[in-house]
Design a protein around this motif. Structure first.
Motif, PDB file in Angstrom:
ATOM      1  N   ILE A 140       6.626 -18.266  20.957  1.00  0.00           N
ATOM      2  CA  ILE A 140       6.529 -16.887  21.454  1.00  0.00           C
ATOM      3  C   ILE A 140       6.227 -15.923  20.315  1.00  0.00           C
ATOM      4  N   ILE A 141       6.766 -16.199  19.122  1.00  0.00           N
ATOM      5  CA  ILE A 141       6.447 -15.365  17.953  1.00  0.00           C
ATOM      6  C   ILE A 141       5.036 -15.664  17.458  1.00  0.00           C
ATOM      7  N   TYR A 142       4.683 -16.941  17.419  1.00  0.00           N
ATOM      8  CA  TYR A 142       3.424 -17.367  16.801  1.00  0.00           C
ATOM      9  C   TYR A 142       2.184 -16.919  17.569  1.00  0.00           C
ATOM     10  N   LEU A 143       2.155 -17.131  18.873  1.00  0.00           N
ATOM     11  CA  LEU A 143       0.920 -16.880  19.612  1.00  0.00           C
ATOM     12  C   LEU A 143       0.503 -15.404  19.638  1.00  0.00           C
ATOM     13  N   VAL A 151      -7.783 -10.145  15.327  1.00  0.00           N
ATOM     14  CA  VAL A 151      -8.668  -9.003  15.573  1.00  0.00           C
ATOM     15  C   VAL A 151      -8.322  -7.800  14.710  1.00  0.00           C
ATOM     16  N   SER A 152      -7.261  -7.874  13.925  1.00  0.00           N
ATOM     17  CA  SER A 152      -6.883  -6.751  13.068  1.00  0.00           C
ATOM     18  C   SER A 152      -6.502  -7.266  11.689  1.00  0.00           C
ATOM     19  N   THR A 312     -11.028 -15.957  23.649  1.00  0.00           N
ATOM     20  CA  THR A 312     -10.539 -15.070  24.717  1.00  0.00           C
ATOM     21  C   THR A 312      -9.019 -14.951  24.745  1.00  0.00           C
ATOM     22  N   SER A 313      -8.302 -15.782  24.006  1.00  0.00           N
ATOM     23  CA  SER A 313      -6.849 -15.622  23.914  1.00  0.00           C
ATOM     24  C   SER A 313      -6.480 -14.289  23.278  1.00  0.00           C
ATOM     25  N   ALA A 314      -7.409 -13.740  22.495  1.00  0.00           N
ATOM     26  CA  ALA A 314      -7.176 -12.454  21.832  1.00  0.00           C
ATOM     27  C   ALA A 314      -7.837 -11.296  22.580  1.00  0.00           C
ATOM     28  N   LEU A 315      -8.189 -11.515  23.841  1.00  0.00           N
ATOM     29  CA  LEU A 315      -8.927 -10.517  24.618  1.00  0.00           C
ATOM     30  C   LEU A 315      -8.196  -9.175  24.689  1.00  0.00           C
TER      31      LEU A 315
END
Length: 502
Positions: A140-143, A151-152, A312-315
């Motif tokens: 939960i912390i990692y993802l 993206v940042s 897309t996981s970072a959408l």
């Protein structure tokens, strides 16, 4: 894919949120430290609506906040059938399970397993929960850390530390009461954040809401007749619905982080209300989170484009940090943090409850004064640190497909545990050696089924069914192993009881 700066104003907004969560823990410090009852169950004084909101926030993690919109973005709304599954099990929970947990006055779910079977099953199930949730904390912390840093330019270690350390502190200070009221704040923030993303996305698409609905409908982005065809198991709504029932039975009957909340209200009636309130929130989730994914799909296919090779996981975080105004982006990243922290704080408190209640107090007795509360707080620190270390390891190795690993472990060791509870409540024949055999066979079956092309929902169905069926049949092989449970009290919906009803 290029990264963007987060900005000073965004950092200020995010810092205000994190400090506010710390303040909640400080506020409840005195009231939570009186006894383990107040620390783990808030002395049964939580309103039904707050308990329901807490259950909702606990089960909706940062993964859901990002992966649900991603699912709608990539495919359609067929997975929304899983949200409806909670309504199929609420009557079962209210009539059968809640009276057991409430009237036995259990702190942990696994105390019931000792009453029905043997202390060994209580210990095994509790230990599996503890190990499972330490791993869950890491994931939960990692993802979210991976998604946001992709993206940042935010340092991943800083994100992991901000989420983990502050969770440890306010869970350490405020106990279950602090956790629940933090969940309420975080629940409002994550829902409000999702709605704000939809509003901002709709305003960026020419033609607005009407165009999005029209074009998405024409492109099959909602629900189509094909979603009901069993031949296409990946999107078959009946499979999704039935598999989600199995997953929910695990979450609501055999997972301490949810079951623990059944004792935080003043009565069975209030607990039942909290479940219905949670169900309504699950229903509201459908248009909000799936609508978010559809809105982003229409935006990136009509008004903008995603970078080549985009994950897309970072959408959702990508849209937040690249499109939304400064300040608003900070608030919405805080919403992702809120979804993450509401799940982690619940896991930390529940891990502590299991170790203190199922091991320390069970085998060494309750301590006088506040020493058990002190132990509970130490365990929160230990579990939180272990979860953070594992998360930082995943960050350093850039581990891929961790969420799939989590789902595999859930199917192997989570859902079969729900079968044990069902065997105990609904059958007379089930006994300790039979249930242990069934648990092992269910894990083996789930392992091999996972190697097929079946969806995770189908695997959950097989996992629960095999645990129940194998456990029941195997119990016939040990006719002299049945525990004398004729005096066990079975409580009905109206809080009356019958002896030996099992």
């Amino acid at each position: 894919m290029g990264k963007v700066g987060f900005g000073t104003l965004n950092w200020i907004v995010l810092s205000i949120y994190l400090l506010a969560m710390l303040g909640v823990g400080l506020y409840f410090t005195k009231r939570s430290g009186k006894s383990t009852d107040s620390f783990f169950t808030a002395s049964g004084k939580i309103p039904a609506w707050a308990a329901g909101f807490s259950i909702y926030a606990t089960t909706l993690s940062a993964i859901t906040f990002m992966s649900t919109p991603e699912q709608a973005f990539l495919t359609d709304w067929s997975y929304a059938a899983g949200n409806l599954a909670i309504f199929a099990i609420i009557p079962v929970l209210i009539y059968f399970y809640i009276p057991f947990f409430r009237k036995l006055n259990v702190t942990t779910a696994y105390e019931y397993l000792e009453e029905r079977f043997h202390v060994s099953l209580r210990s095994i199930s509790s230990l599996l929960f503890v190990l499972f949730h330490i791993g869950r904390i890491a994931i939960i912390i990692y993802l979210p850390t991976l998604a946001i840093t992709s993206v940042s330019d935010i340092n991943p270690t800083l994100i992991a530390a901000a989420v983990g350390v502050l969770c440890i502190i306010y869970t350490f200070l405020g106990g279950m009461e602090g956790v629940i009221w933090s969940d309420v704040i975080q629940g409002f923030l994550l829902l409000g954040g999702a709605i704000l993303i939809i509003i901002m996305g709709v305003n960026l698409v020419d033609g607005g809401f009407a165009t999005i609905v029209k074009d998405a409908s024409e492109q099959g982005k909602f629900i189509t007749a094909g979603n009901f065809k069993m031949g296409t198991a990946a999107a078959a709504i009946p499979i999704i619905f039935l598999g989600s029932i199995s997953n929910n039975l695990h979450q609501y009957t055999a997972s301490q982080d949810v079951v623990q909340r059944y004792q935080t209200t003043s009565s069975i009636k209030e607990t039942n209300k909290s479940l219905w309130f949670n169900g309504v929130l699950a229903l509201i989730t459908i248009p909000i989170f799936y609508g978010m994914g559809t809105t982003l799909y229409m935006y990136y296919t009509s008004a903008a484009t995603l970078p080549e090779g985009f994950n897309t996981s970072a959408l959702v975080p990508y849209f937040i940090v690249t499109t939304l105004p400064v300040g608003v982006a900070g608030l919405l990243v805080a919403a992702i943090f809120a979804a993450c922290q509401s799940t982690i704080s619940s896991s930390l408190n529940s891990i502590s409850a299991c170790v203190v209640t199922d091991f320390k107090q069970r085998f060494y007795g309750k301590s006088e004064g506040k020493s058990d509360v002190h132990l509970a707080r130490i365990l929160i620190i230990v579990a939180g640190i272990l979860g953070m270390i594992a998360a930082l390891y995943l960050v350093s190795t850039n581990r891929a497909e961790t969420w799939n690993l989590f789902l595999d472990i859930t199917g192997l060791f989570g859902v079969p545990t729900a079968g044990i509870f069902a065997l105990g409540i609904f059958t007379k024949r089930a006994n300790t050696p039979g249930v242990l055999v069934g648990l092992v066979l269910a894990a083996v079956t789930a392992f091999f089924v996972q190697r097929t092309s079946l969806t995770p929902f189908a695997v959950s169905m097989v996992s629960f069914a095999s645990s129940f069926i194998f456990g029941y049949i195997a119990s016939f092989l040990f006719p002299n192993a049945s525990k004398n449970i004729t005096g066990l009290t079975i409580y009905t919906k109206d809080e009356t009881y019958v002896k030996g009803a099992e």
